[in-house]
Scaffold this motif. Sequence first.
Motif, PDB file in Angstrom:
ATOM      1  N   ASP A   1     -70.738  -8.969  14.948  1.00 30.63           N
ATOM      2  CA  ASP A   1     -69.899  -9.140  16.163  1.00 30.63           C
ATOM      3  C   ASP A   1     -68.675  -8.885  16.318  1.00 30.63           C
ATOM      4  O   ASP A   1     -67.934  -9.209  15.333  1.00 30.63           O
ATOM      5  CB  ASP A   1     -70.310 -10.883  16.628  1.00 30.63           C
ATOM      6  N   GLY A   2     -68.195  -8.270  17.507  1.00 30.58           N
ATOM      7  CA  GLY A   2     -66.707  -8.125  17.423  1.00 30.58           C
ATOM      8  C   GLY A   2     -66.337  -6.782  16.851  1.00 30.58           C
ATOM      9  O   GLY A   2     -65.021  -6.553  16.683  1.00 30.58           O
ATOM     10  N   GLN A   3     -67.231  -6.204  16.322  1.00 27.74           N
ATOM     11  CA  GLN A   3     -66.662  -4.547  15.974  1.00 27.74           C
ATOM     12  C   GLN A   3     -66.465  -3.938  17.213  1.00 27.74           C
ATOM     13  O   GLN A   3     -67.409  -3.915  18.033  1.00 27.74           O
ATOM     14  CB  GLN A   3     -68.032  -3.983  15.047  1.00 27.74           C
ATOM     15  N   PRO A   4     -65.660  -2.934  16.934  1.00 31.27           N
ATOM     16  CA  PRO A   4     -65.344  -2.073  18.203  1.00 31.27           C
ATOM     17  C   PRO A   4     -66.490  -1.250  18.405  1.00 31.27           C
ATOM     18  O   PRO A   4     -67.146  -0.887  17.610  1.00 31.27           O
ATOM     19  CB  PRO A   4     -64.079  -1.255  17.691  1.00 31.27           C
ATOM     20  N   LEU A   5     -66.644  -0.620  19.749  1.00 32.68           N
ATOM     21  CA  LEU A   5     -67.582   0.298  19.967  1.00 32.68           C
ATOM     22  C   LEU A   5     -67.348   1.519  19.084  1.00 32.68           C
ATOM     23  O   LEU A   5     -66.460   1.943  18.979  1.00 32.68           O
ATOM     24  CB  LEU A   5     -67.475   0.646  21.538  1.00 32.68           C
ATOM     25  N   GLY A   6     -68.537   1.953  18.911  1.00 32.81           N
ATOM     26  CA  GLY A   6     -68.521   3.377  17.840  1.00 32.81           C
ATOM     27  C   GLY A   6     -68.466   3.031  16.404  1.00 32.81           C
ATOM     28  O   GLY A   6     -68.236   3.854  15.657  1.00 32.81           O
ATOM     29  N   THR A   7     -68.454   1.708  16.054  1.00 30.02           N
ATOM     30  CA  THR A   7     -68.671   1.240  14.767  1.00 30.02           C
ATOM     31  C   THR A   7     -69.758   1.750  13.948  1.00 30.02           C
ATOM     32  O   THR A   7     -70.951   1.485  14.638  1.00 30.02           O
ATOM     33  CB  THR A   7     -68.695  -0.008  14.327  1.00 30.02           C
TER      34      THR A   7
ATOM     35  N   HIS B   1     -78.594  -8.116  17.081  1.00 29.60           N
ATOM     36  CA  HIS B   1     -77.408  -8.244  17.769  1.00 29.60           C
ATOM     37  C   HIS B   1     -77.361  -6.824  18.850  1.00 29.60           C
ATOM     38  O   HIS B   1     -75.994  -6.561  19.128  1.00 29.60           O
ATOM     39  CB  HIS B   1     -76.330  -8.226  16.595  1.00 29.60           C
ATOM     40  N   GLY B   2     -78.257  -6.177  19.087  1.00 30.66           N
ATOM     41  CA  GLY B   2     -77.891  -5.332  19.924  1.00 30.66           C
ATOM     42  C   GLY B   2     -77.444  -3.817  19.440  1.00 30.66           C
ATOM     43  O   GLY B   2     -76.919  -2.900  20.138  1.00 30.66           O
ATOM     44  N   TRP B   3     -77.383  -3.825  17.903  1.00 31.56           N
ATOM     45  CA  TRP B   3     -76.981  -2.210  17.623  1.00 31.56           C
ATOM     46  C   TRP B   3     -77.746  -1.370  17.720  1.00 31.56           C
ATOM     47  O   TRP B   3     -79.059  -1.391  17.445  1.00 31.56           O
ATOM     48  CB  TRP B   3     -76.393  -2.710  16.215  1.00 31.56           C
ATOM     49  N   PRO B   4     -77.331   0.049  18.177  1.00 32.07           N
ATOM     50  CA  PRO B   4     -78.206   1.224  18.186  1.00 32.07           C
ATOM     51  C   PRO B   4     -78.602   1.375  16.748  1.00 32.07           C
ATOM     52  O   PRO B   4     -78.053   1.403  15.963  1.00 32.07           O
ATOM     53  CB  PRO B   4     -77.422   2.250  18.593  1.00 32.07           C
TER      54      PRO B   4
ATOM     55  N   ALA C   1     -64.761  -3.110  25.077  1.00 32.37           N
ATOM     56  CA  ALA C   1     -66.214  -3.579  24.248  1.00 32.37           C
ATOM     57  C   ALA C   1     -66.306  -3.377  23.095  1.00 32.37           C
ATOM     58  O   ALA C   1     -65.500  -2.870  22.297  1.00 32.37           O
ATOM     59  CB  ALA C   1     -67.284  -2.625  24.946  1.00 32.37           C
ATOM     60  N   HIS C   2     -67.186  -4.225  22.379  1.00 27.67           N
ATOM     61  CA  HIS C   2     -67.726  -4.433  20.979  1.00 27.67           C
ATOM     62  C   HIS C   2     -69.153  -3.841  21.021  1.00 27.67           C
ATOM     63  O   HIS C   2     -69.975  -3.954  22.016  1.00 27.67           O
ATOM     64  CB  HIS C   2     -67.459  -5.595  20.651  1.00 27.67           C
ATOM     65  N   MET C   3     -69.454  -3.592  19.674  1.00 23.90           N
ATOM     66  CA  MET C   3     -70.739  -3.435  19.277  1.00 23.90           C
ATOM     67  C   MET C   3     -71.695  -4.652  19.622  1.00 23.90           C
ATOM     68  O   MET C   3     -71.346  -5.700  19.692  1.00 23.90           O
ATOM     69  CB  MET C   3     -71.017  -2.993  17.644  1.00 23.90           C
ATOM     70  N   GLY C   4     -72.988  -3.955  20.027  1.00 22.68           N
ATOM     71  CA  GLY C   4     -73.947  -5.189  20.536  1.00 22.68           C
ATOM     72  C   GLY C   4     -73.943  -4.832  22.260  1.00 22.68           C
ATOM     73  O   GLY C   4     -74.535  -5.508  22.814  1.00 22.68           O
TER      74      GLY C   4
ATOM     75  N   ARG D   1     -66.149   5.443  14.969  1.00 19.02           N
ATOM     76  CA  ARG D   1     -64.878   5.007  15.217  1.00 19.02           C
ATOM     77  C   ARG D   1     -64.097   4.120  13.945  1.00 19.02           C
ATOM     78  O   ARG D   1     -62.965   3.940  13.862  1.00 19.02           O
ATOM     79  CB  ARG D   1     -64.533   4.052  16.319  1.00 19.02           C
TER      80      ARG D   1
ATOM     81  N   ALA E   1     -67.307   6.924  24.334  1.00 16.00           N
ATOM     82  CA  ALA E   1     -66.880   5.725  23.705  1.00 16.00           C
ATOM     83  C   ALA E   1     -67.566   5.308  22.516  1.00 16.00           C
ATOM     84  O   ALA E   1     -67.255   4.244  21.795  1.00 16.00           O
ATOM     85  CB  ALA E   1     -66.887   4.475  24.795  1.00 16.00           C
ATOM     86  N   GLY E   2     -68.275   5.861  21.906  1.00 11.65           N
ATOM     87  CA  GLY E   2     -69.132   5.598  20.789  1.00 11.65           C
ATOM     88  C   GLY E   2     -70.500   5.133  20.803  1.00 11.65           C
ATOM     89  O   GLY E   2     -70.990   4.635  19.649  1.00 11.65           O
TER      90      GLY E   2
ATOM     91  N   PRO F   1     -82.176  -7.151  23.174  1.00  6.50           N
ATOM     92  CA  PRO F   1     -81.060  -8.152  22.936  1.00  6.50           C
ATOM     93  C   PRO F   1     -79.725  -7.544  22.768  1.00  6.50           C
ATOM     94  O   PRO F   1     -79.558  -6.214  22.493  1.00  6.50           O
ATOM     95  CB  PRO F   1     -81.719  -8.305  21.716  1.00  6.50           C
ATOM     96  N   GLY F   2     -78.693  -8.146  23.430  1.00  2.83           N
ATOM     97  CA  GLY F   2     -77.268  -7.355  23.246  1.00  2.83           C
ATOM     98  C   GLY F   2     -76.259  -8.533  23.500  1.00  2.83           C
ATOM     99  O   GLY F   2     -76.776  -9.944  23.989  1.00  2.83           O
ATOM    100  N   LYS F   3     -74.966  -8.404  23.206  1.00  3.36           N
ATOM    101  CA  LYS F   3     -74.121  -9.244  23.342  1.00  3.36           C
ATOM    102  C   LYS F   3     -73.421  -9.088  24.852  1.00  3.36           C
ATOM    103  O   LYS F   3     -72.875 -10.187  25.306  1.00  3.36           O
ATOM    104  CB  LYS F   3     -72.833  -9.083  22.285  1.00  3.36           C
TER     105      LYS F   3
ATOM    106  N   GLN G   1     -75.242  -3.656  25.377  1.00  3.71           N
ATOM    107  CA  GLN G   1     -76.320  -2.708  26.080  1.00  3.71           C
ATOM    108  C   GLN G   1     -75.833  -1.866  27.172  1.00  3.71           C
ATOM    109  O   GLN G   1     -75.372  -2.437  28.215  1.00  3.71           O
ATOM    110  CB  GLN G   1     -77.576  -3.264  26.339  1.00  3.71           C
TER     111      GLN G   1
ATOM    112  N   ASN H   1     -76.442   3.762  14.435  1.00  3.32           N
ATOM    113  CA  ASN H   1     -75.053   3.308  14.054  1.00  3.32           C
ATOM    114  C   ASN H   1     -75.523   2.369  12.550  1.00  3.32           C
ATOM    115  O   ASN H   1     -74.406   1.688  11.993  1.00  3.32           O
ATOM    116  CB  ASN H   1     -74.383   2.295  14.915  1.00  3.32           C
TER     117      ASN H   1
END
Lengths: 328, 202
Positions: A193-199, A220-223, B98-101, A121, B123-124, B23-25, B103, A226
Amino acid sequence: MSAAPQKAKAGAEKIEVIVSAVVPVNELVTRFEFRRPDGAPFPPFSAGAHTVVEMRDQGRTRLNPYSLMSDPADPSLYAISVRRDDQGRGGSLYMHRQVKPGDRMTITYPVNLFPVDLRGRKHVFLAGGIGITPFLAMIAQLERLGARWELHYSVRNAALGSYADALTARHPGKVRVYHDDRKQAIPLADLLDGQPLGTHVYVCGPKGMIDWVHRTATEHGWPKDNVHSEEFLAPQPGTPFEVRLCKSDMTITVGENESLLEAMERCGVDAPFLCRGGACGQCETDVVEHDGSFIHRDHWLEDDQRASGKKIMPCVSRFVGPTLVLDR
Amino acid sequence: MSRIQFPKSIASRPVYGILAPRPGKAHLMIADAEGAEALLDLAAQDAGLMARAHILYIPRATGEAYTERLRALNPAQLYVGPSFDAALPRLRRVLSDAHMGLQVYLAGTEGLMGRAAAEVAAAGIPYGAVQTEHRGSLARRMQCVHCKGITEDVTTDPFVCSHCGLNLFVRDHYSRRLAAFQGVCIDAEDPGNIPEPVELYK
Ligand code: FES
């Protein structure tokens, strides 16, 4: 690990080019532009791709990978930027000192190990120093697609920030430059933090920076899918060692300043490769027997493969010990 | 015990794991029926998760059996609704904000996990990054390859398409986009020759 495609000759297909321009960008970085002698269009490439440049340096052939930085939509030229490394193995010095406009050179078809994930995205680019080059092509491609992106570019100082001014002028809201000498650093945690989902986030730069981005993104929980990175390793010098190549039926010595892959090539063995930087997996070679220890330096083998002692990546890895027998 | 080990099958058949805290936000948890047990187990592993958790729960036939226990976990938000379709507008809203992070944890029936995973992927968040755990009913969500109609909660093989009435054989061939397995006419060559339906995985 996927099987390598079978090809008649090692390496990607080759293209003859003429150096059409040599442009100093700053004290350390020079841009080289290539055209085809017959004026034919170059093969199309996707942003993030690299080409391997062949250098004939006093009887020695150097093959170095460089990211294509030119606009993928322009088939009339390929451009690379090369940072001079005075401590390096000599490829970048050769480019800087010997290559002149009008020279003929051979480069390979582009290979992309660092593509943009177009499902994203939004795309966040993190560049360190000369790691800016693949992002120049990515920005051109994404601008044409109207996709969302931003660039965070860390440079030593303003004078060494290759293309920083041009990028900031052209994309004022999307480019942020951070200067080491002003104690500025990419605010990675805040950015993640704060990046939209799918970044998707992409990093190209020194190894420490790449590891930092992967580690922080995971925290930070990023897959994993990504987070993308590219680092070409240059082979490191080391103690010479002997290798028995059983298929070729010869024993060769790898010199201090050459890689195992280069030594095989010097002895006429057509060993497979693509990136020559430990990233693509193409050169993976089976170890038949060994007595000694491996110096694995690639980004390819899994930990268990390394531990097994059955695989080596000859483009960047070395060996210390009396016996190494390879299935090549 | 509401867990089952599915037999090994073709590559397209989804496989499920066991939910583990990551871990996640923020943490989005979607479950139906006995899937609540998986969320309870998850919370037992890391009680801190719940302060940033949004649970969407569809009790189905379990009625009130789990809702109070889920509420007692003190999640940041808990929604209990009658069906996935009823929860869908809320899910989409949560994902768009929602934002990245973030889960994502899915638990319960294959139909629920499949539909939720498709929404989350759209949704990505890639499929590989979403955790799943199967609990409860073995019923499957099936698409008739002939009329394209979806029959929910199929528990026997073969079964009758609820849209066109054909007798369908239950395949392991799965579509992530549709979140459904494929059902193929079993008596096309020899109409009327239909094997006795057997219960799935019994
Ligand atoms: S040539 Fe790419 S990993 Fe060795």
